[in-house]
Design an enzyme around this catalytic site. Sequence first.
Site, PDB file in Angstrom:
ATOM      1  N   THR A  10      12.560 -10.973   1.430  1.00  0.00           N
ATOM      2  CA  THR A  10      12.440  -9.551   1.107  1.00  0.00           C
ATOM      3  C   THR A  10      13.268  -9.168  -0.121  1.00  0.00           C
ATOM      4  O   THR A  10      13.073  -8.089  -0.673  1.00  0.00           O
ATOM      5  CB  THR A  10      12.916  -8.702   2.297  1.00  0.00           C
ATOM      6  OG1 THR A  10      14.281  -9.041   2.579  1.00  0.00           O
ATOM      7  CG2 THR A  10      12.078  -8.959   3.541  1.00  0.00           C
ATOM      8  N   LYS A  11      14.235 -10.042  -0.484  1.00  0.00           N
ATOM      9  CA  LYS A  11      15.147  -9.724  -1.597  1.00  0.00           C
ATOM     10  C   LYS A  11      15.242 -10.913  -2.540  1.00  0.00           C
ATOM     11  O   LYS A  11      14.895 -12.041  -2.161  1.00  0.00           O
ATOM     12  CB  LYS A  11      16.539  -9.423  -1.050  1.00  0.00           C
ATOM     13  CG  LYS A  11      16.600  -8.191  -0.173  1.00  0.00           C
ATOM     14  CD  LYS A  11      18.059  -7.811   0.088  1.00  0.00           C
ATOM     15  CE  LYS A  11      18.147  -6.426   0.685  1.00  0.00           C
ATOM     16  NZ  LYS A  11      17.852  -6.407   2.109  1.00  0.00           N
ATOM     17  N   LYS A  20      22.869 -21.740   2.605  1.00  0.00           N
ATOM     18  CA  LYS A  20      23.661 -22.757   1.904  1.00  0.00           C
ATOM     19  C   LYS A  20      23.611 -22.508   0.406  1.00  0.00           C
ATOM     20  O   LYS A  20      22.648 -21.948  -0.103  1.00  0.00           O
ATOM     21  CB  LYS A  20      23.095 -24.162   2.143  1.00  0.00           C
ATOM     22  CG  LYS A  20      23.503 -24.789   3.450  1.00  0.00           C
ATOM     23  CD  LYS A  20      22.904 -26.172   3.626  1.00  0.00           C
ATOM     24  CE  LYS A  20      23.083 -26.602   5.070  1.00  0.00           C
ATOM     25  NZ  LYS A  20      22.446 -27.862   5.396  1.00  0.00           N
ATOM     26  N   HIS A  61       0.854  -1.184   0.000  1.00  0.00           N
ATOM     27  CA  HIS A  61       0.000   0.000   0.000  1.00  0.00           C
ATOM     28  C   HIS A  61       0.892   1.236   0.000  1.00  0.00           C
ATOM     29  O   HIS A  61       1.942   1.243   0.663  1.00  0.00           O
ATOM     30  CB  HIS A  61      -0.906   0.019   1.238  1.00  0.00           C
ATOM     31  CG  HIS A  61      -1.988  -1.004   1.162  1.00  0.00           C
ATOM     32  ND1 HIS A  61      -3.245  -0.731   0.672  1.00  0.00           N
ATOM     33  CD2 HIS A  61      -1.989  -2.311   1.476  1.00  0.00           C
ATOM     34  CE1 HIS A  61      -3.970  -1.833   0.699  1.00  0.00           C
ATOM     35  NE2 HIS A  61      -3.234  -2.823   1.194  1.00  0.00           N
TER      36      HIS A  61
HETATM   37  C1  LIG Z   1      15.533 -24.751   4.624  1.00  0.00           C
HETATM   38  C2  LIG Z   1      15.746 -26.219   4.976  1.00  0.00           C
HETATM   39  C3  LIG Z   1      15.428 -27.106   3.763  1.00  0.00           C
HETATM   40  C4  LIG Z   1      17.234 -26.323   5.307  1.00  0.00           C
HETATM   41  O1  LIG Z   1      17.521 -27.622   5.695  1.00  0.00           O
HETATM   42  P1  LIG Z   1      19.077 -28.011   5.932  1.00  0.00           P
HETATM   43  O2  LIG Z   1      19.858 -27.787   4.661  1.00  0.00           O
HETATM   44  O3  LIG Z   1      19.102 -29.385   6.504  1.00  0.00           O
HETATM   45  O4  LIG Z   1      19.558 -26.893   6.951  1.00  0.00           O
HETATM   46  P2  LIG Z   1      20.182 -27.090   8.403  1.00  0.00           P
HETATM   47  O5  LIG Z   1      19.204 -27.790   9.279  1.00  0.00           O
HETATM   48  O6  LIG Z   1      21.560 -27.660   8.226  1.00  0.00           O
HETATM   49  O7  LIG Z   1      20.274 -25.586   8.906  1.00  0.00           O
HETATM   50  C5  LIG Z   1      21.336 -24.699   8.554  1.00  0.00           C
HETATM   51  C6  LIG Z   1      21.157 -23.410   9.386  1.00  0.00           C
HETATM   52  O8  LIG Z   1      19.988 -22.724   8.929  1.00  0.00           O
HETATM   53  C7  LIG Z   1      19.035 -22.565   9.984  1.00  0.00           C
HETATM   54  N1  LIG Z   1      17.701 -22.803   9.426  1.00  0.00           N
HETATM   55  C8  LIG Z   1      17.275 -23.896   8.759  1.00  0.00           C
HETATM   56  N2  LIG Z   1      16.002 -23.743   8.388  1.00  0.00           N
HETATM   57  C9  LIG Z   1      15.599 -22.555   8.851  1.00  0.00           C
HETATM   58  C10 LIG Z   1      14.368 -21.868   8.805  1.00  0.00           C
HETATM   59  N3  LIG Z   1      13.314 -22.366   8.168  1.00  0.00           N
HETATM   60  N4  LIG Z   1      14.301 -20.642   9.374  1.00  0.00           N
HETATM   61  C11 LIG Z   1      15.385 -20.116  10.012  1.00  0.00           C
HETATM   62  N5  LIG Z   1      16.584 -20.734  10.083  1.00  0.00           N
HETATM   63  C12 LIG Z   1      16.682 -21.941   9.528  1.00  0.00           C
HETATM   64  C13 LIG Z   1      19.430 -23.633  11.007  1.00  0.00           C
HETATM   65  O9  LIG Z   1      19.012 -23.264  12.305  1.00  0.00           O
HETATM   66  C14 LIG Z   1      20.921 -23.650  10.873  1.00  0.00           C
HETATM   67  O10 LIG Z   1      21.449 -22.547  11.545  1.00  0.00           O
HETATM   68  P3  LIG Z   1      22.884 -22.637  12.313  1.00  0.00           P
HETATM   69  O11 LIG Z   1      23.899 -22.926  11.227  1.00  0.00           O
HETATM   70  O12 LIG Z   1      23.026 -21.299  12.941  1.00  0.00           O
HETATM   71  O13 LIG Z   1      22.757 -23.775  13.266  1.00  0.00           O
HETATM   72  C15 LIG Z   1      14.849 -26.675   6.168  1.00  0.00           C
HETATM   73  O14 LIG Z   1      15.377 -26.182   7.391  1.00  0.00           O
HETATM   74  C16 LIG Z   1      13.414 -26.196   6.025  1.00  0.00           C
HETATM   75  O15 LIG Z   1      13.006 -25.100   6.452  1.00  0.00           O
HETATM   76  N6  LIG Z   1      12.583 -27.051   5.363  1.00  0.00           N
HETATM   77  C17 LIG Z   1      11.211 -26.743   5.040  1.00  0.00           C
HETATM   78  C18 LIG Z   1      10.309 -27.934   5.464  1.00  0.00           C
HETATM   79  C19 LIG Z   1       8.909 -27.749   4.962  1.00  0.00           C
HETATM   80  O16 LIG Z   1       8.365 -26.667   4.955  1.00  0.00           O
HETATM   81  N7  LIG Z   1       8.324 -28.853   4.526  1.00  0.00           N
HETATM   82  C20 LIG Z   1       6.962 -28.839   4.013  1.00  0.00           C
HETATM   83  C21 LIG Z   1       6.718 -30.016   3.123  1.00  0.00           C
HETATM   84  S1  LIG Z   1       6.846 -29.550   1.431  1.00  0.00           S
END
Ligand SMILES: CC(C)(COP(=O)(O)OP(=O)(O)OC[C@H]1O[C@@H](n2cnc3c(N)ncnc32)[C@H](O)[C@@H]1OP(=O)(O)O)[C@@H](O)C(=O)NCCC(=O)NCCS
Length: 166
Positions: free
Chosen positions: A121-122, A139, A75
């Site tokens: 946001t980006k 990552k 908005h």
């Molecule tokens: C994003 C995602 C895929 C990353 O998984 P991963 O590669 O195994 O990542 P890790 O668990 O090694 O986490 C790496 C870092 O990111 C952080 N992180 C991971 N997911 C995060 C999230 N959603 N929000 C904030 N921080 C997150 C972890 O705390 C970790 O932080 P640190 O290094 O300070 O300890 C997973 O965390 C996620 O959010 N999956 C979504 C699951 C979902 O929505 N499924 C629905 C079915 S479709």
Amino acid sequence: MPGTTEYNELMHEIFSSMGENSHISTPITAVRPHNVKIGKNVIVMPGCLMMSAGGITIDDGAMIAANVQIISNNHDLYERQVITCKPVNIGKNVWIGAGATILPGVTIGDNAVVGAASVVTKDVEANTIVAGNPAKLIKVIPPKLESRSQNINDEVIQLGLDSCGD
Ligand SMILES: CC(C)(COP(=O)(O)OP(=O)(O)OC[C@H]1O[C@@H](n2cnc3c(N)ncnc32)[C@H](O)[C@@H]1OP(=O)(O)O)[C@@H](O)C(=O)NCCC(=O)NCCS
């Protein structure tokens, strides 16, 4: 009823540009759905909110988990009845985790992943994972190796084309 011909026809009527093998779950809230372009083999899980005045494009193979918000307008700060529109582009094979919010003007590059509950946001680079509020790079996804094996601690389930983990 989901899965019926009538349901699929209705979804193609609402999202007229939707490609083949794409599946949208209900409940879905789509404001101005004619501004949403959906490619083929796209999955949208329940509870998605699409505010599409600025235009939303979801490219082939993208997976949108439950309760994701895709928002393409703000908005005006002075005239609140005026909306300012910026397109959201979601690239090929992007996976958006549950409860994430994608804000106006954001482009998410091909194969990228957005963590659950993130606020994006980006722009997000292709082949990267972002998470948090505001979403930051956590990552880079390396190229897939032929010899890759799953993490032995993870249970692995092969999904059908119309599923994102349900
Ligand atoms: C994003 C995602 C895929 C990353 O998984 P991963 O590669 O195994 O990542 P890790 O668990 O090694 O986490 C790496 C870092 O990111 C952080 N992180 C991971 N997911 C995060 C999230 N959603 N929000 C904030 N921080 C997150 C972890 O705390 C970790 O932080 P640190 O290094 O300070 O300890 C997973 O965390 C996620 O959010 N999956 C979504 C699951 C979902 O929505 N499924 C629905 C079915 S479709």
